[in-house]
Each structure stands twice: as structure tokens, then as C-alpha cells.
Design a protein around this motif. Structure first.
Motif, short mmCIF file in Angstrom:
data_model
loop_
_atom_site.label_atom_id
_atom_site.label_comp_id
_atom_site.label_asym_id
_atom_site.label_seq_id
_atom_site.Cartn_x
_atom_site.Cartn_y
_atom_site.Cartn_z
N SER A 112 46.79 70.15 97.93
CA SER A 112 47.41 69.64 96.68
C SER A 112 47.88 70.89 96.11
O SER A 112 47.60 72.04 95.84
CB SER A 112 45.89 69.38 96.01
N ARG A 113 48.60 70.56 94.66
CA ARG A 113 49.58 71.07 94.10
C ARG A 113 48.97 71.71 92.43
O ARG A 113 48.62 69.92 92.19
CB ARG A 113 50.92 70.33 94.33
N PHE A 114 48.42 71.88 92.50
CA PHE A 114 48.36 72.39 90.35
C PHE A 114 48.75 73.14 89.84
O PHE A 114 48.73 74.59 90.76
CB PHE A 114 47.32 72.39 90.33
N GLU A 115 50.08 72.97 88.80
CA GLU A 115 50.87 73.69 88.02
C GLU A 115 51.72 74.61 89.01
O GLU A 115 52.46 74.00 89.35
CB GLU A 115 49.92 75.10 87.17
N SER A 116 51.98 75.48 89.51
CA SER A 116 53.31 76.01 89.97
C SER A 116 52.55 76.39 91.81
O SER A 116 52.78 77.52 92.21
CB SER A 116 53.28 77.42 89.80
N THR A 117 51.03 76.14 91.61
CA THR A 117 50.18 76.71 92.79
C THR A 117 49.43 75.49 93.85
O THR A 117 49.21 74.42 93.34
CB THR A 117 48.86 78.14 92.61
N CYS A 118 49.28 76.10 95.42
CA CYS A 118 48.84 75.01 96.32
C CYS A 118 47.53 75.51 96.47
O CYS A 118 47.13 76.72 96.92
CB CYS A 118 49.69 74.67 97.27
N TYR A 119 46.57 74.42 96.66
CA TYR A 119 45.46 74.79 97.13
C TYR A 119 44.52 74.40 97.95
O TYR A 119 45.30 72.20 98.03
CB TYR A 119 43.92 74.43 95.92
N PHE A 120 43.88 74.21 98.66
CA PHE A 120 43.26 74.05 99.92
C PHE A 120 42.16 74.15 100.02
O PHE A 120 41.25 75.11 100.21
CB PHE A 120 43.93 74.35 101.45
N LEU A 121 41.48 72.86 100.11
CA LEU A 121 39.63 72.85 99.64
C LEU A 121 39.22 72.87 100.96
O LEU A 121 39.39 71.76 101.57
CB LEU A 121 38.93 72.01 98.89
N SER A 122 38.51 73.67 101.93
CA SER A 122 38.02 73.38 103.50
C SER A 122 36.81 72.06 103.38
O SER A 122 36.14 71.54 102.52
CB SER A 122 38.20 74.60 103.74
N GLN A 123 36.34 71.61 104.47
CA GLN A 123 35.52 71.42 105.22
C GLN A 123 34.65 71.97 105.52
O GLN A 123 33.04 72.06 105.94
CB GLN A 123 35.78 70.40 105.27
N ASN A 124 35.14 73.05 106.36
CA ASN A 124 34.26 73.82 107.54
C ASN A 124 33.84 74.24 106.49
O ASN A 124 34.15 75.34 106.05
CB ASN A 124 35.01 73.56 108.97
N ARG A 125 32.39 75.89 107.60
CA ARG A 125 32.17 76.75 106.75
C ARG A 125 32.10 77.73 107.67
O ARG A 125 32.36 77.72 108.87
CB ARG A 125 30.58 76.10 106.44
N LEU A 126 32.90 78.57 107.00
CA LEU A 126 33.21 80.48 106.92
C LEU A 126 32.52 81.71 106.73
O LEU A 126 31.62 80.92 105.14
CB LEU A 126 34.04 81.08 107.54
N SER A 127 31.72 82.61 106.98
CA SER A 127 31.32 83.73 106.04
C SER A 127 32.97 83.72 105.46
O SER A 127 33.78 83.52 105.20
CB SER A 127 31.09 85.06 106.79
N TRP A 128 32.42 85.14 104.27
CA TRP A 128 33.82 85.34 102.97
C TRP A 128 34.83 85.98 104.16
O TRP A 128 35.91 85.59 103.42
CB TRP A 128 33.00 85.93 102.13
N GLN A 129 34.72 86.88 104.85
CA GLN A 129 35.68 87.74 105.46
C GLN A 129 36.41 86.64 106.80
O GLN A 129 37.59 86.51 106.20
CB GLN A 129 35.56 88.76 105.91
N LYS A 130 35.90 85.40 107.03
CA LYS A 130 36.07 85.04 108.08
C LYS A 130 37.61 83.49 107.08
O LYS A 130 38.67 83.60 107.61
CB LYS A 130 35.20 83.81 108.59
N SER A 131 36.97 83.29 106.03
CA SER A 131 37.54 82.71 104.95
C SER A 131 38.53 83.21 104.73
O SER A 131 39.87 82.50 104.30
CB SER A 131 36.19 82.40 103.51
N ARG A 132 38.76 84.33 104.29
CA ARG A 132 40.38 84.83 103.59
C ARG A 132 40.67 85.29 104.59
O ARG A 132 42.21 84.86 104.87
CB ARG A 132 40.34 85.58 103.43
#
Length: 225
Positions: A112-132
Motif C-alpha cells: 500500500s502507498r502512503f505519501e511517497s513510500t510503499c509499505y508491506f505488512l507481512s502475515q508470516n513470521r521471521l527473525s529480524w535478520q530474515k525479515s530484512r
């Protein structure tokens, strides 16, 4: 001499019984036919009413649905269909530009787009590094929150705990992964153990950041330009 006369008339022996009335068979058949016709007409009218009700419900759903500027994050559409004017969206939704930009954009499915940036909110779970790494695979990185508008938007959009691009690995200072200075802070308590930051979207936006162990498996928020 007494002679008994045989009288075959209707008054013979004075015991003649009145003639029974026969039912009008033709009239009964006619009434049955009328009742049957009325039943058929009633059934047809009932079916027509059901069909009309369905049509009305479909029209109501269509009228109450999304307007010409559809939220493109829900579908993968071809580029011509994605060419939606932000001015048209603002005109339709009667909201500030920053609030309507996410309604028309070409971020891709699930974004989804907000202002000039696109965001994605995940449903699956990962560690911080794997998420990155997963965000990088999608063409972005973990979310960097640099103003209150973005903080409020992500807090309203989610309802879970999400990894964001905030960590203090190798240092005691919290820093964003893109080396942007930490100019705004929304900590609930930054003294807890953990070197990676999460956004608790189910908490008040003013105090929804928390430190956490980086190896925990949580949902995550990606961003891309």
C-alpha cells in the motif's frame, strides 16, 4: 270387489321420496381450475419478488463498494489499469493527498502507498535478520519511521507486533538501517533487553516501540520507494 290400481306416478302409494340434487360436477371442476391458476400465479409472483430482491442487493453492494480509484494493493493489475490519478482519488474520497495516495499506486500486490513510500505488512513470521532479507528480496527494506504521519499510518493499518528497521547491534545507540538519524521516538520502554526494534500496532501509537530479542519470530513491515 276391491281392485288395487297400480299408480306409477310420482304420488304412488303416497311414499314418493324427493329427488336428490346431483352436485354440479362442471362447477366444481371450474373452481378447481381457478384455484390452480391462482396458485401458479402466486408462485410466479413469489419467484419474481425473490429475483427482484437479489437484483436490489447486488445494486446496493455495487453502489456501496469502492469508487473508480480501486485500492490496487488487493489485486495484480496490468499497468494501464494501474494508471489512476491521485487528483481523481482525492476528489472521490475527499481526503488530504497523503491519505489518498495509498488508494492509487503501482506498489504491487500486498503493498500500500502512503505519501511517497510503499509499505508491506507481512502475515508470516521471521527473525529480524530474515525479515530484512525478505524485504530486500521484495525490492525494499525494513520500514524506517521518520515522522508522526508514518507512525500513525502503520499503527492504524496493522494490529500485530512487527519488526521495523531499528536496531542497536554492535552499539548501544539505536539507529535505523539506512543510517537515518533517530529524530522521533515512540518508545514504550527502551531499557528492556533486546537489540532489535518492533512496532506494537495494537498499542497507542505514541508509545508503541519496544526492544526485542532479534531471533524472535514476528511479523515485519517492509518499505520501498
Amino acid at each position: 270387489m276391491y281392485v288395487k290400481l297400480c299408480n306409477f306416478g310420482k304420488y304412488a302409494d303416497g311414499k314418493s321420496e324427493p329427488k336428490k340434487l346431483q352436485p354440479d360436477s362442471d362447477g366444481s371442476v371450474d373452481i378447481y381450475r381457478k384455484v390452480r391458476v391462482y396458485r401458479i400465479i402466486s408462485l410466479v409472483l413469489f419467484v419474481l419478488c425473490i429475483l427482484l430482491l437479489i437484483v436490489v442487493l447486488v445494486l446496493l453492494i455495487n453502489l456501496s463498494g469502492t469508487q473508480p480509484c480501486q485500492v490496487l494493493e488487493e489485486t495484480n493489475r496490468s499497468p494501464p489499469e494501474q494508471e489512476c490519478s491521485l487528483n481523481k482519488c482525492q476528489e472521490v474520497y475527499q481526503q488530504p493527498l497523503g491519505e489518498t495516495q495509498h488508494l492509487c499506486g503501482d506498489c504491487g500486490k500486498g503493498w500500500s502507498r502512503f505519501e511517497s513510500t510503499c509499505y508491506f505488512l507481512s502475515q508470516n513470521r521471521l527473525s529480524w535478520q530474515k525479515s530484512r532479507e525478505e524485504c530486500q528480496r521484495k525490492g525494499g527494506n525494513l520500514a524506517v519511521i521518520t515522522n508522526q504521519r508514518v507512525q500513525m499510518y502503520l499503527s492504524r493499518k496493522g494490529n500485530l507486533h512487527y519488526w521495523i528497521g531499528l536496531n542497536r547491534v554492535g552499539t548501544n545507540e539505536w539507529t535505523w538501517i539506512n543510517n537515518t538519524a533517530l529524530t522521533v521516538r515512540y518508545w514504550e520502554d527502551d531499557s528492556s533487553r533486546g537489540d532489535c526494534g518492533i512496532l506494537a500496532a495494537n498499542e497507542p501509537p505514541e508509545q508503541s516501540w519496544r526492544p526485542s530479542q532479534c531471533n524472535l519470530y514476528l511479523q515485519y513491515i517492509c518499505q520501498k520507494i
